[in-house]
Design an enzyme around this catalytic site. Sequence first.
Site, PDB file in Angstrom:
ATOM      1  N   GLY A  27       0.855  -0.984   0.001  1.00 24.94           N
ATOM      2  CA  GLY A  27       0.151  -0.195  -0.187  1.00 24.94           C
ATOM      3  C   GLY A  27       0.849   1.164  -0.005  1.00 24.94           C
ATOM      4  O   GLY A  27       1.927   1.256  -0.494  1.00 24.94           O
ATOM      5  N   GLN A  29       3.011   2.680   2.098  1.00 21.26           N
ATOM      6  CA  GLN A  29       4.397   2.537   2.540  1.00 21.26           C
ATOM      7  C   GLN A  29       4.793   1.348   1.869  1.00 21.26           C
ATOM      8  O   GLN A  29       6.224   1.244   1.500  1.00 21.26           O
ATOM      9  CB  GLN A  29       4.396   2.185   3.889  1.00 21.26           C
ATOM     10  CG  GLN A  29       4.108   3.312   5.053  1.00 21.26           C
ATOM     11  CD  GLN A  29       5.285   4.449   4.757  1.00 21.26           C
ATOM     12  OE1 GLN A  29       6.504   4.295   4.613  1.00 21.26           O
ATOM     13  NE2 GLN A  29       4.793   5.847   4.798  1.00 21.26           N
ATOM     14  N   SER A  54      -3.567  -5.329  -4.517  1.00 21.54           N
ATOM     15  CA  SER A  54      -2.044  -4.992  -4.749  1.00 21.54           C
ATOM     16  C   SER A  54      -1.200  -5.686  -5.646  1.00 21.54           C
ATOM     17  O   SER A  54      -0.208  -5.291  -6.220  1.00 21.54           O
ATOM     18  CB  SER A  54      -1.526  -4.547  -3.526  1.00 21.54           C
ATOM     19  OG  SER A  54      -2.350  -3.717  -2.712  1.00 21.54           O
ATOM     20  N   HIS A 109       5.804   1.064  12.011  1.00 20.21           N
ATOM     21  CA  HIS A 109       5.025   1.451  13.018  1.00 20.21           C
ATOM     22  C   HIS A 109       4.981   0.689  14.394  1.00 20.21           C
ATOM     23  O   HIS A 109       4.907  -0.550  13.919  1.00 20.21           O
ATOM     24  CB  HIS A 109       3.687   1.948  12.626  1.00 20.21           C
ATOM     25  CG  HIS A 109       2.613   2.582  13.906  1.00 20.21           C
ATOM     26  ND1 HIS A 109       3.180   3.506  14.754  1.00 20.21           N
ATOM     27  CD2 HIS A 109       1.325   2.129  14.164  1.00 20.21           C
ATOM     28  CE1 HIS A 109       2.094   3.661  15.606  1.00 20.21           C
ATOM     29  NE2 HIS A 109       1.103   2.808  15.262  1.00 20.21           N
ATOM     30  N   ASP A 192       3.047   8.776  18.306  1.00 19.69           N
ATOM     31  CA  ASP A 192       2.365   8.750  16.951  1.00 19.69           C
ATOM     32  C   ASP A 192       0.809   8.839  17.191  1.00 19.69           C
ATOM     33  O   ASP A 192      -0.209   9.408  16.605  1.00 19.69           O
ATOM     34  CB  ASP A 192       2.584   7.566  15.969  1.00 19.69           C
ATOM     35  CG  ASP A 192       2.178   7.470  14.845  1.00 19.69           C
ATOM     36  OD1 ASP A 192       2.478   7.996  13.614  1.00 19.69           O
ATOM     37  OD2 ASP A 192       1.084   6.615  14.667  1.00 19.69           O
ATOM     38  N   SER A 253      -2.475  38.973   8.757  1.00 21.01           N
ATOM     39  CA  SER A 253      -2.636  40.412   9.298  1.00 21.01           C
ATOM     40  C   SER A 253      -2.480  40.459  10.575  1.00 21.01           C
ATOM     41  O   SER A 253      -2.563  39.685  11.391  1.00 21.01           O
ATOM     42  CB  SER A 253      -4.210  40.709   8.964  1.00 21.01           C
ATOM     43  OG  SER A 253      -4.878  40.039   9.600  1.00 21.01           O
TER      44      SER A 253
END
Length: 337
Positions: A27, A29, A54, A109, A192, A253
């Site tokens: 996918g 990654q 995939s 991860h 994370d 601003s």
Amino acid sequence: MSAEVFYDDDADLSLIQGRKVAVLGYGSQGHAHALSLRDSGVDVRVGLPEGSKSRAKAEEQGLRVLSPAEASAEADVIMILAPDTAQRSLYAESVEPHLTAGKALFFGHGLNIRYGFITPPADVDVAMVAPKGPGHLVRRQFVDGKGVPCLVAVEQDATGNAFALALAYAAGIGGTRAGAIKTTFKEETETDLFGEQAVLCGGASALVQTGFEVLTEAGYAPEIAYFECLHELKLIVDLMYEGGIARMRYSVSDTAEYGDYSRGPRVVDARVKEEMKKILAEIQSGEFAREWIAEDDAGRPNFTKLREQGAAHPIEETGQKLRSMMSWVDRPITETA
Ligand SMILES: NC(=O)C1=CN([C@@H]2O[C@H](COP(=O)(O)OP(=O)(O)OC[C@H]3O[C@@H](n4cnc5c(N)ncnc54)[C@H](OP(=O)(O)O)[C@@H]3O)[C@@H](O)[C@H]2O)C=CC1
Ligand SMILES: CC[C@](O)(C(C)=O)C(=O)O
Ligand SMILES: [Mg+2]
Ligand SMILES: [Mg+2]
């Protein structure tokens, strides 16, 4: 204390070039890691289930595709880049039986290791290479001769070489061109989850929706409310991304800057900070991870309901109409490989 950062000169690419790597998942990654490792001269195979959509894409892009079990059996470095919720069963069924002594198990991860949903044997290396960006950016940067910074961590160093191997892998996907930051599975996972829940996804979505509700409930046009609370957020975040909050405040601003200082802390006040601390505590204790995995095991009933509620929020209908007036937005995420 600042984190240690490693660059190309600190990494020995030949360490990963000398290994057989399996990338499980193709996918966001997975495609970036597999293609960039291959282009770095690494022997890569992709592991995907028979019915995976995939498979055709990976094969078209010139990669060898095997089943996850076959890829794990062949490889001595196995990178798991399937969805976090699929990793437990993928590991048990297809990886663990082939995880012999001296092999290396890599992650993008740390959730499954941090909370003990996967417990590898003591005689394998366990490490993480986690790019700090979506896979399509990782791949695009690599192709352009650059890289996305990544986090590198070692949970288990059975061979004594785990960090050097992880750094070599990071070099193979371009990470050490930009800088590989040393961390731990605990730090990566907890920060994370906190970032995406409290700030990036949860916090930002709730802030945008609530601002939109306040304006429309007060009788302002939804189109105007959409521009003020969602569309222009990108302009503000782009400025922060380029030069921090200070750059954003320099560019808006003085009226906006004064409103920022004097009103912002009333919106995100001490109560919000207390709630963020509770969210962090739920992450640290594992309460969130257990809740999410149980939700997934039960077929995601609450997740599905919340997803439907989110999609039905009036801001979505307004946004769809307005984005169709702006030819430069609402583009599909393009493949870069
Ligand atoms: N997306 C991101 O930006 C980042 C993600 N990560 C981490 O990277 C990992 C992968 O995430 P991401 O790339 O987003 O995932 P995606 O959802 O984009 O891709 C998942 C891939 O895994 C495949 N897959 C699904 N089930 C299995 C299985 N049982 N065996 C093998 N492959 C399977 C899918 O196949 P199919 O196409 O058939 O569904 C798909 O190719 C996760 O741990 C995530 O936390 C880390 C940093 C950033
Ligand atoms: C911010 C969301 C993320 O943590 C990420 C892309 O880093 C994720 O889990 O998708
Ligand atoms: Mg993240
Ligand atoms: Mg995440």
